[in-house]
Design an enzyme around this catalytic site. Structure first.
Site, short mmCIF file in Angstrom:
data_model
loop_
_atom_site.label_atom_id
_atom_site.label_comp_id
_atom_site.label_asym_id
_atom_site.label_seq_id
_atom_site.Cartn_x
_atom_site.Cartn_y
_atom_site.Cartn_z
CE LYS A 144 -6.08 -8.37 -1.70
NZ LYS A 144 -5.85 -7.95 -0.30
CE LYS A 194 -12.50 -3.64 1.36
NZ LYS A 194 -13.46 -3.83 2.40
CE LYS A 213 -4.29 -1.54 2.19
NZ LYS A 213 -5.27 -1.26 3.26
P1 TYM Z 1 -10.53 -6.11 4.49
O1 TYM Z 1 -11.54 -5.14 4.92
O2 TYM Z 1 -9.57 -5.74 3.42
O3 TYM Z 1 -11.23 -7.45 3.99
C1 TYM Z 1 -12.19 -8.11 4.77
C2 TYM Z 1 -12.03 -9.61 4.67
O4 TYM Z 1 -12.12 -10.07 3.32
C3 TYM Z 1 -11.00 -10.88 3.00
N1 TYM Z 1 -10.67 -10.69 1.58
C4 TYM Z 1 -10.58 -11.69 0.68
N2 TYM Z 1 -10.72 -13.02 0.79
C5 TYM Z 1 -10.58 -13.76 -0.33
N3 TYM Z 1 -10.30 -13.24 -1.54
C6 TYM Z 1 -10.14 -11.90 -1.72
N4 TYM Z 1 -9.88 -11.39 -2.90
C7 TYM Z 1 -10.28 -11.07 -0.57
N5 TYM Z 1 -10.20 -9.72 -0.37
C8 TYM Z 1 -10.43 -9.51 0.94
C9 TYM Z 1 -9.90 -10.37 3.91
O5 TYM Z 1 -8.89 -11.35 4.07
C10 TYM Z 1 -10.64 -10.08 5.17
O6 TYM Z 1 -10.81 -11.24 5.95
N6 TYM Z 1 -7.06 -5.94 8.04
C11 TYM Z 1 -8.40 -6.42 7.74
C12 TYM Z 1 -9.51 -5.88 8.62
C13 TYM Z 1 -9.34 -6.11 10.08
C14 TYM Z 1 -9.45 -7.34 10.77
C15 TYM Z 1 -9.29 -7.04 12.15
C16 TYM Z 1 -9.66 -8.65 10.37
C17 TYM Z 1 -9.13 -5.15 11.02
N7 TYM Z 1 -9.11 -5.70 12.29
C18 TYM Z 1 -9.34 -8.02 13.12
C19 TYM Z 1 -9.69 -9.63 11.34
C20 TYM Z 1 -9.54 -9.33 12.70
C21 TYM Z 1 -8.70 -6.03 6.31
O7 TYM Z 1 -8.14 -5.14 5.77
O8 TYM Z 1 -9.74 -6.68 5.75
#
Ligand code: TYM
Length: 340
Positions: free
Chosen positions: A203, A206, A112
């Site tokens: 991947k 968004k 990022k």
């Molecule tokens: P975020 O908001 O980017 O994504 C949310 C969840 O979706 C999963 N994900 C995917 N899984 C499969 N294929 C994809 N292309 C794909 N894109 C996204 C992510 O792995 C995630 O599970 N850092 C985290 C948010 C977070 C979090 C936490 C998660 C903050 N605190 C505590 C777990 C526990 C994130 O950016 O997810």
């Protein structure tokens, strides 16, 4: 019951197919078997430049989507991260246990920040994984609460952040006495990394995918079908799983298999000799059938904002009860003087 905690960022107008298959579907399933805590992580969402009104709207849309997917506020605690200030407080403490180099090795930060250029990168983006560790560890089950397990359903891209969380939990326990359980990543086997429909080696994301590469949960059926029909497939005509030579078809097979619950070899047999067209058409129908009811329920929930606000107040209260208890222990262990 064992505990589950996970989070998602409100950084788009809709969640996408990768979020759904990699994480959110598991969230819904696990509310039946776990003591569940799920948060919309608005503090994480401001680690990149944002517009306040947009963030406020997206946070509500995020909550509505989670409920529309089947999270039941009576069974699962659904809340907004900024409603529970202990998240930021614990992040500070954990940040003081994190090596600078250790944080610098996080690949998501490297990706990022390289996109934003060093001048656009913030300290908040750098410490992002530490806040995530705090999100998780705050919900450590208390001793005596039965099975002391903390599962974290996420996609493959979060594996490294979960490893850091375990390292920090261990370090804290070692320095200050047993406090945190070591959380377990719960990563689905078939759908942990859904890829971009136009760039099947990247991947679905968004922030990085083009609109043509991403299927939004809240998308209308027309565009949804079009995107799947136009998904990049590979030369050849056979519907077979081959990660290296047929990344596009392989991604579609994974999506199909996860949504329908059919093993991939069965799908290969079903489409033997029929080419990509019928396969994509059927997949498009399954995606539309999965997301249409979710879109309709989301829109209905957004019609009654007062109701959503009440649910969030209730969720914040339940999350706070756990977070406050953990934080009291943490303050005591690290040597802060109590307020009396
Ligand atoms: P975020 O908001 O980017 O994504 C949310 C969840 O979706 C999963 N994900 C995917 N899984 C499969 N294929 C994809 N292309 C794909 N894109 C996204 C992510 O792995 C995630 O599970 N850092 C985290 C948010 C977070 C979090 C936490 C998660 C903050 N605190 C505590 C777990 C526990 C994130 O950016 O997810």
């Amino acid at each position: 019951a064992p505990r589950v905690l996970s989070g998602i960022q409100p950084t788009a107008d809709s969640f996408h197919l990768g979020n759904y298959l990699g994480a959110l579907r598991q969230w819904v399933a696990m509310q039946d078997t776990h003591d569940a805590f799920y948060c919309v992580v608005d503090l994480h969402a401001i680690t990149v430049e944002h517009d306040p009104a947009t963030l406020r709207r997206r946070t509500k849309v995020a909550v509505a989507q989670l409920l529309a997917m089947g999270l039941d506020p009576d069974r699962a605690t659904v809340f907004v991260q900024s409603h529970v200030p202990e998240h930021a407080e614990l992040a500070w403490v954990l940040g003081c246990l994190t090596g600078f180099g250790e944080a610098g090795r996080m690949t998501q930060f490297k990706d990022k920040s390289s996109k934003q250029g060093t001048s656009g990168t913030t300290v908040g983006l750098f410490t992002y994984p530490i806040l995530q560790a705090a999100d998780i560890l705050l919900y450590t089950p208390e001793p005596g609460e039965g099975e002391r397990v903390l599962r974290v359903p996420v996609g493959e891209d979060q594996r490294q952040h979960l490893e850091l969380t375990r390292t920090l939990a261990q370090r804290f326990n070692h320095r200050f006495g047993e406090t945190f359980v070591l959380p377990e990543a719960h990563i689905p086997s078939g759908a942990a990394k859904i890829t971009d429909l136009q760039e099947p080696d990247a991947k679905m994301s968004k922030s990085a995918s083009s609109p043509q590469g991403i299927i939004d949960v809240l998308e209308e059926p027309g565009p949804m079908r079009k995107k799947i029909m136009r998904a990049v497939t590979d030369t050849g005509t056979e519907v077979v799983y081959d990660e290296e030579k047929k990344a596009g078809v392989t991604n579609l097979l994974r999506i199909y298999s996860a949504l329908e619950g059919t093993p991939i070899p069965d799908l290969e047999r079903r489409y033997e000799g029929s080419g990509y067209g019928q396969f994509k058409k059927d997949l498009a129908q399954i995606v539309v059938d999965t997301f249409t009811p979710i879109r309709e329920r989301t829109l209905k929930l957004l019609d009654d904002e007062a109701h959503l606000d009440r649910l969030l107040a209730h969720g914040a209260e339940r999350a706070s009860r756990v977070a406050e208890r953990t934080m009291e222990t943490v303050r005591e262990r690290v040597g802060f003087v109590g307020r009396g």
